[in-house]
Design an enzyme around this catalytic site. Structure first.
Site, PDB file in Angstrom:
ATOM      1  N   LYS A   1       7.270  -6.185  10.339  1.00  0.00           N
ATOM      2  CA  LYS A   1       6.578  -7.034   9.379  1.00  0.00           C
ATOM      3  C   LYS A   1       7.366  -8.310   9.088  1.00  0.00           C
ATOM      4  CE  LYS A   1       3.854  -3.567   6.848  1.00  0.00           C
ATOM      5  NZ  LYS A   1       2.547  -4.241   6.923  1.00  0.00           N
ATOM      6  N   CYS A  20      -0.459   2.638  12.388  1.00  0.00           N
ATOM      7  CA  CYS A  20      -0.108   1.437  11.626  1.00  0.00           C
ATOM      8  C   CYS A  20      -0.330   0.259  12.560  1.00  0.00           C
ATOM      9  CB  CYS A  20       1.337   1.491  11.149  1.00  0.00           C
ATOM     10  SG  CYS A  20       1.814   0.029  10.201  1.00  0.00           S
ATOM     11  N   CYS A  42      -5.894  -2.503   8.645  1.00  0.00           N
ATOM     12  CA  CYS A  42      -4.744  -1.859   8.015  1.00  0.00           C
ATOM     13  C   CYS A  42      -5.116  -0.404   7.790  1.00  0.00           C
ATOM     14  CB  CYS A  42      -4.372  -2.525   6.689  1.00  0.00           C
ATOM     15  SG  CYS A  42      -3.056  -1.656   5.783  1.00  0.00           S
ATOM     16  N   ARG A  89       0.811  -1.209   0.000  1.00  0.00           N
ATOM     17  CA  ARG A  89       0.000   0.000   0.000  1.00  0.00           C
ATOM     18  C   ARG A  89       0.848   1.265   0.000  1.00  0.00           C
ATOM     19  NH1 ARG A  89      -0.111  -4.527   1.414  1.00  0.00           N
ATOM     20  NH2 ARG A  89       0.313  -4.038   3.588  1.00  0.00           N
ATOM     21  N   THR A 113       2.347   5.310   8.116  1.00  0.00           N
ATOM     22  CA  THR A 113       2.938   5.508   6.801  1.00  0.00           C
ATOM     23  C   THR A 113       2.505   6.857   6.241  1.00  0.00           C
ATOM     24  OG1 THR A 113       1.067   4.568   5.594  1.00  0.00           O
ATOM     25  CG2 THR A 113       2.737   3.007   6.420  1.00  0.00           C
ATOM     26  N   THR A 148      -3.381   2.193   6.295  1.00  0.00           N
ATOM     27  CA  THR A 148      -3.052   2.750   4.990  1.00  0.00           C
ATOM     28  C   THR A 148      -4.041   2.306   3.915  1.00  0.00           C
ATOM     29  OG1 THR A 148      -0.727   2.683   5.635  1.00  0.00           O
ATOM     30  CG2 THR A 148      -1.189   3.083   3.316  1.00  0.00           C
TER      31      THR A 148
END
Length: 236
Positions: free
Chosen positions: A163, A194, A84, A54, A126, A86
């Protein structure tokens, strides 16, 4: 005890990333008042780590998410959630493609920031998530505090470490440092913008309130699916 006829089936667009999705699903289970298996919410989850990044400009993430949402509806989902931040840039497309409402975690995070009484919210997220939160916070008369460009790049490096499965002491120290920087820059409340952030940053690690939209999303999904709160309505 829950009457199955009165509950909604939740469709989850997940895999962004997988660990955050599993944490979200665990919270769904934990927050559901249940005396037996049958009292829990029916959840249809598409944990799809193949969704394009993304954070990559021009990626095909929206089309993939729209396809996932349509498939979830075909499988029986009646309301959607997406742990999520984003990816909420594609919320309208997801809802138009599926015809289902999406419980908005960006709105939940911004609402929590406002309810703290703060006027300036620091967001750890982000660039895409920051754009969303800036809009939602501004609608509430609040300002957004973000990391400077160089530190934002460092934040993204830490994010991708999480991640990749690194939730050790070093990355926790780094994330706490980012939180401290936002507070020093004037943030009166922090938002974990996030879903990987709460995997390494706890509320007691920061000097101000920390809003966790993923946790708030799990709570709202339980309330909506059990009929305690109204189902959101998408106006396309």
């Amino acid at each position: 005890m829950t009457d199955e006829a009165d509950t909604l089936t939740l469709g989850v667009l997940g895999g962004m990333g997988p660990a955050a999705t599993l944490e979200f699903l665990a919270r769904l289970q934990a927050y559901t008042p249940a005396d037996r298996d049958q009292d829990h919410i029916r959840v249809l989850a598409d944990i799809n780590p193949r969704v394009p990044d993304r954070n990559t400009p021009g990626s095909d993430a929206g089309a993939v998410l729209a396809e996932m949402a349509g498939a979830l509806r075909g499988a029986g989902a009646e309301v959607l959630a997406m742990p999520c931040n984003t990816a909420h840039a594609h919320a309208d497309l997801i809802q138009r493609a599926s015809g289902l409402p999406l419980i908005d975690m960006i709105d939940l995070g911004a609402q929590a920031a406002q309810e703290s009484g703060a006027l300036r919210a620091g967001v750890l997220g982000t660039k895409g998530a920051l754009r969303l939160y800036r809009e939602y916070l501004a609608a509430r008369g609040m300002g957004l505090v973000s990391l400077p460009p160089g530190r934002q790049e460092a934040f993204m490096e830490a994010l991708y470490r999480i991640k990749a499965g690194d939730d050790g002491a070093d990355v926790k120290r780094i994330m706490k440092g980012f939180a401290d920087e936002l507070v020093k820059a004037g943030a009166e409340v922090l938002v974990a913008g996030c879903t990987e952030v709460p995997l390494v940053l706890d509320p007691e690690d920061v000097k101000v309130d920390l809003a966790d939209p993923g946790d708030l999303l799990a709570r709202r999904c339980v309330a909506v699916c059990l009929g305690y709160e109204p189902t959101p309505v998408f106006v396309g």
